[in-house]
Design a protein around this motif. Structure first.
Motif, PDB file in Angstrom:
ATOM      1  N   HIS A   1      -8.923   4.482   1.941  1.00 51.73           N
ATOM      2  CA  HIS A   1      -8.377   3.804   3.121  1.00 51.73           C
ATOM      3  C   HIS A   1      -6.925   3.372   2.876  1.00 51.73           C
ATOM      4  O   HIS A   1      -6.041   3.634   3.692  1.00 51.73           O
ATOM      5  CB  HIS A   1      -9.250   2.584   3.438  1.00 51.73           C
ATOM      6  CG  HIS A   1      -8.702   1.706   4.500  1.00 51.73           C
ATOM      7  ND1 HIS A   1      -8.634   2.092   5.829  1.00 51.73           N
ATOM      8  CD2 HIS A   1      -8.170   0.454   4.440  1.00 51.73           C
ATOM      9  CE1 HIS A   1      -8.079   1.111   6.533  1.00 51.73           C
ATOM     10  NE2 HIS A   1      -7.792   0.107   5.710  1.00 51.73           N
ATOM     11  N   TYR A   2      -6.669   2.718   1.721  1.00 51.02           N
ATOM     12  CA  TYR A   2      -5.319   2.215   1.457  1.00 51.02           C
ATOM     13  C   TYR A   2      -4.382   3.288   0.905  1.00 51.02           C
ATOM     14  O   TYR A   2      -3.162   3.155   0.993  1.00 51.02           O
ATOM     15  CB  TYR A   2      -5.372   1.032   0.485  1.00 51.02           C
ATOM     16  CG  TYR A   2      -5.935  -0.210   1.125  1.00 51.02           C
ATOM     17  CD1 TYR A   2      -5.299  -0.776   2.231  1.00 51.02           C
ATOM     18  CD2 TYR A   2      -7.097  -0.796   0.657  1.00 51.02           C
ATOM     19  CE1 TYR A   2      -5.816  -1.904   2.851  1.00 51.02           C
ATOM     20  CE2 TYR A   2      -7.622  -1.931   1.271  1.00 51.02           C
ATOM     21  CZ  TYR A   2      -6.975  -2.472   2.356  1.00 51.02           C
ATOM     22  OH  TYR A   2      -7.483  -3.591   2.969  1.00 51.02           O
ATOM     23  N   ASP A   3      -4.965   4.308   0.301  1.00 49.04           N
ATOM     24  CA  ASP A   3      -4.136   5.319  -0.378  1.00 49.04           C
ATOM     25  C   ASP A   3      -4.701   6.714  -0.087  1.00 49.04           C
ATOM     26  O   ASP A   3      -5.173   7.409  -0.987  1.00 49.04           O
ATOM     27  CB  ASP A   3      -4.175   5.022  -1.901  1.00 49.04           C
ATOM     28  CG  ASP A   3      -3.319   6.003  -2.689  1.00 49.04           C
ATOM     29  OD1 ASP A   3      -2.411   6.631  -2.094  1.00 49.04           O
ATOM     30  OD2 ASP A   3      -3.563   6.136  -3.907  1.00 49.04           O
TER      31      ASP A   3
ATOM     32  N   THR B   1       0.838  -1.206   0.000  1.00 47.19           N
ATOM     33  CA  THR B   1       0.000   0.000   0.000  1.00 47.19           C
ATOM     34  C   THR B   1       0.876   1.260   0.000  1.00 47.19           C
ATOM     35  O   THR B   1       2.101   1.182   0.099  1.00 47.19           O
ATOM     36  CB  THR B   1      -0.961  -0.003   1.204  1.00 47.19           C
ATOM     37  OG1 THR B   1      -0.193  -0.126   2.383  1.00 47.19           O
ATOM     38  CG2 THR B   1      -1.960  -1.140   1.099  1.00 47.19           C
TER      39      THR B   1
ATOM     40  N   ALA C   1     -11.512  -5.346  -3.713  1.00 47.10           N
ATOM     41  CA  ALA C   1     -10.070  -5.167  -3.911  1.00 47.10           C
ATOM     42  C   ALA C   1      -9.519  -5.983  -5.078  1.00 47.10           C
ATOM     43  O   ALA C   1      -8.353  -5.839  -5.424  1.00 47.10           O
ATOM     44  CB  ALA C   1      -9.334  -5.562  -2.628  1.00 47.10           C
TER      45      ALA C   1
ATOM     46  N   LEU D   1      -5.365   0.713  -5.720  1.00 44.36           N
ATOM     47  CA  LEU D   1      -5.274   0.454  -4.277  1.00 44.36           C
ATOM     48  C   LEU D   1      -3.836   0.300  -3.793  1.00 44.36           C
ATOM     49  O   LEU D   1      -3.561   0.472  -2.606  1.00 44.36           O
ATOM     50  CB  LEU D   1      -6.044  -0.825  -3.916  1.00 44.36           C
ATOM     51  CG  LEU D   1      -7.545  -0.826  -4.213  1.00 44.36           C
ATOM     52  CD1 LEU D   1      -8.177  -2.105  -3.696  1.00 44.36           C
ATOM     53  CD2 LEU D   1      -8.240   0.391  -3.613  1.00 44.36           C
ATOM     54  N   GLY D   2      -2.927  -0.056  -4.701  1.00 41.26           N
ATOM     55  CA  GLY D   2      -1.550  -0.306  -4.297  1.00 41.26           C
ATOM     56  C   GLY D   2      -0.895  -1.176  -5.352  1.00 41.26           C
ATOM     57  O   GLY D   2      -1.431  -1.344  -6.443  1.00 41.26           O
TER      58      GLY D   2
ATOM     59  N   VAL E   1      -0.110  -5.664   2.899  1.00 36.95           N
ATOM     60  CA  VAL E   1      -1.428  -6.052   3.407  1.00 36.95           C
ATOM     61  C   VAL E   1      -1.844  -7.324   2.688  1.00 36.95           C
ATOM     62  O   VAL E   1      -1.658  -7.438   1.474  1.00 36.95           O
ATOM     63  CB  VAL E   1      -2.459  -4.933   3.104  1.00 36.95           C
ATOM     64  CG1 VAL E   1      -3.873  -5.372   3.433  1.00 36.95           C
ATOM     65  CG2 VAL E   1      -2.098  -3.658   3.856  1.00 36.95           C
TER      66      VAL E   1
END
Ligand SMILES: Cc1cc2nc3c(=O)[nH]c(=O)nc-3n(C[C@H](O)[C@H](O)[C@H](O)COP(=O)(O)OP(=O)(O)OC[C@H]3O[C@@H](n4cnc5c(N)ncnc54)[C@H](O)[C@@H]3O)c2cc1C
Length: 424
Positions: free
Chosen positions: A406-408, A143, A161, A168-169, A149
Motif C-alpha cells: 500500500h505505502y510502497d 512514503t 507499521a 514502509l518508508g 503520512v
C-alpha cells in the motif's frame, strides 16, 4: 542533490556488511528528504548502522536522517514525547530526564537511533517490560512518492507499521509514551549453577525491574547475573533470596569476558537515573566488545528451561565462536512483526567473535536446537531462518506485506534482505 560522501559510512557498525548502495544522501530538512525519496528508484534509511545484517542497504540510495533537526517536544500532560527519528537514545534520554521524564526501558546500549531500534523490535529485559517499539504511540512517515503520512494508535494498521524493518518508508518523527523519571540500582552476581534455573528461572528473572543472565557455555553456570532494581525497592540481598547461591561481584564488571568494566554502567547497588543504569554500556565508550557479531532468538518464556537445556546440549559447539550469551525476558505486545508479538518471551542472545564463516553454521545449529520452540530471530542480527519458517511464526506477515504494498507499491524500499526473508 546533497550527496555527502565525506560522512558516508561504508560499512555497518560491526564492519561485517560493506554497503553496496551506489548513492548516499543526508538531507537537512524534511522537504529535502521528501524529494530524495520521491526521485529515488530504490532507497533505504541508514540510521546508526548497528544492525548486523544487510537490512539497511539498498540497491539504489541510502539516506541518513542525522542532518534533520534533532527535535524533542515534550507533552508533559499527555505523558508523551515527539522526537526526530534519527535521534539516539543517548541524546533523547538525558534531555527527557532533565524534564523529569523517562522511557520505561532501554536496550543494552544507548548509541542506537530511536527509529532504527523500533524498526527492528529492539528490546531490553524485564518480565513486565515490552520492547522499545511498544512505547511508540504515533509516527510520521515519508512514503515512496514523497508524501508525508501520520499514523497513530487509532489507525487499524498502526500495529503493523511500528516494527517495519525499514520497508514502509522513511520514518521522520516518533511519538513515544513516557513515565516519570525513576532511579535504578544494579548489582552483578557471579557463578550461579545452571541447574538452579530449572526451578527458579522465572523467580530470578522477576527479582528485579530488569534482569540479564550471562553464560559462556564453557561450564554449567552463569558467568554473571545482572539485576537492575527500582531504587525505592532496594537491591536484593544474598540472604533474602533462596536462589542466591551466586556470589555478589566485589567490583564493577563487564558482561563480556576479558573486557574492562570502564565501558559498563555503574554497579554495586549505587542508585542513579534510569538512563545510566538500564543499558549495560555507557554512551561515551564503544559498547560491548566492538569486534563482534550478534544473533538472538525469542521464544515463549514458558519454554525457557527446555530451551536452555537444548542449548546446553550443544554448548561445546557454541563456546569456541562465542564471546558471551545473554538471556533476557520481554513482555508480549501487539505489534505484528515484533519478535514478542502476543507472547511473553525469553531471548537468547549470542555475542560472537567477528567471524561470519564460523558463526553461520553455529547459528543454524542453534536454530535447529530451538526449532521445537518456534524461535523468532531478532530482525537486526545474523540468522539463517528460512522465510517459510518466519511466515509460520509471524501470522501477521501477510498483512504486513499488504501494508508495504500500500505505502510502497513499486517496491522502492525493497532490498536483498526483504527479498530473502519476506519474499518481497
Ligand atoms: C553493541 C550492540 C548491542 C546491541 N544490543 C541490543 C539489545 O540490547 N537489544 C536488542 O534488541 N538489540 C540490540 N542490538 C541490535 C540493535 O538494537 C538493532 O540492530 C537496531 O536496529 C540498531 O539501530 P540503528 O539505529 O543502528 O538502525 P540501523 O541498523 O541503521 O537500521 C536498522 C533498520 O531500520 C531501518 N531504519 C532505521 N531508521 C529508519 C527510519 N528513520 N525510517 C525507516 N527505516 C529506518 C533501516 O533501513 C534498517 O532496515 C545491539 C546492537 C549492537 C551493535
Amino acid at each position: 542533490m546533497n550527496v555527502h560522501s565525506e560522512v558516508r559510512p561504508r560499512t555497518n557498525w560491526a564492519g561485517n556488511i560493506a554497503f553496496a548502495a551506489p548513492d548516499f544522501y543526508r538531507p537537512a530538512t524534511g522537504s529535502e528528504l521528501q524529494s530524495v525519496v520521491a526521485r529515488a528508484r530504490q532507497v533505504r534509511v541508514l540510521a546508526t548502522g548497528h544492525s548486523f545484517n544487510d537490512m539497511a542497504d539498498s540497491p539504489g540510495a541510502q539516506v541518513s536522517l542525522a542532518g534533520l533537526p534533532p527535535e524533542v517536544e515534550l507533552d508533559s500532560a499527555g505523558a508523551q514525547v515527539r522526537v526526530a527519528a534519527g535521534l539516539s537514545y543517548a541524546r533523547l534520554a538525558s534531555q527527557l530526564d532533565r524534564y523529569g521524564f523517562a522511557l520505561r526501558n532501554l536496550a543494552s546500549l544507548p548509541h542506537i537511533s530511536v527509529a532504527g531500534a523500533c524498526a527492528t523490535g529492539t528490546h531490553g529485559s524485564g518480565p513486565a517490560n515490552q520492547n522499545l517499539a511498544a512505547a511508540v504511540a504515533g509516527l510520521e512517515l515519508v512514503t515512496a512518492d514523497g508524501d508525508v503520512v501520520e499514523l497513530g494508535r487509532e489507525d487499524a494498521d498502526f500495529p503493523g507499521a511500528v516494527v517495519h524493518l525499514g520497508a514502509l518508508g522513511a520514518v521522520t518523527r516518533l511519538i513515544l509514551d513516557v513515565v516519570p523519571s525513576f532511579q535504578v540500582s544494579q548489582r552483578v552476581y557471579e557463578g550461579l549453577p545452571l541447574d538452579v534455573l530449572d526451578d527458579h528461572f522465572a523467580a530470578i528473572m522477576a527479582s528485579g525491574y530488569s534482569a540479564s543472565m550471562f553464560t559462556d557455555w564453557r561450564a554449567p553456570r552463569l558467568t554473571q547475573l545482572w539485576i537492575k532494581s527500582l531504587a525505592e525497592h532496594g537491591t536484593p540481598s544474598v540472604t533474602e533470596e533462596p536462589w542466591f547461591t551466586a556470589t555478589p561481584a566485589p567490583s564493577a564488571r563487564n558482561p563480556v569476558p576479558g573486557l574492562p568494566a570502564d565501558n559498563s554502567t555503574e554497579q554495586l547497588g549505587v542508585p542513579g537515573p534510569w538512563f545510566e543504569r538500564l543499558p549495560h554500556f555507557r554512551p561515551e565508550f564503544t559498547p560491548s566488545a566492538g569486534d563482534e557479531l550478534q544473533t538472538e532468538y525469542l521464544l515463549p518464556v514458558g519454554h525457557a528451561v527446555p530451551a536452555l537445556r537444548a542449548l546446553h546440549q550443544v554448548g561445546d559447539r557454541i563456546a569456541p565462536t562465542l564471546r558471551i550469551c545473554e538471556i533476557r525476558t520481554i513482555a508480549a505486545d501487539e505489534l505484528w512483526l515484533s519478535p514478542a508479538h502476543r507472547q511473553d518471551s525469553v531471548a537468547f542472545h549470542f555475542t560472537w567473535l567477528p567471524d561470519t564463516a564460523a558463526v553461520l553454521p553455529v547459528a543454524t545449529l542453534i536454530e535447529r536446537q530451538l526449532a521445537p520452540f518456534a524461535p523468532r530471530p531478532h530482525w537486526g542480527k545474523i540468522f539463517t531462518t528460512p522465510a517459510a519458517d518466519l511466515y509460520e511464526r509471524y501470522d501477521r506477515l501477510p498483512d504486513f506485506l499488504r501494508l508495504a504494498g500500500h505505502y510502497d507499491p513499486a517496491g522502492k524500499f525493497r532490498n536483498a534482505y526483504t527479498a530473502r526473508y519476506l519474499g518481497r
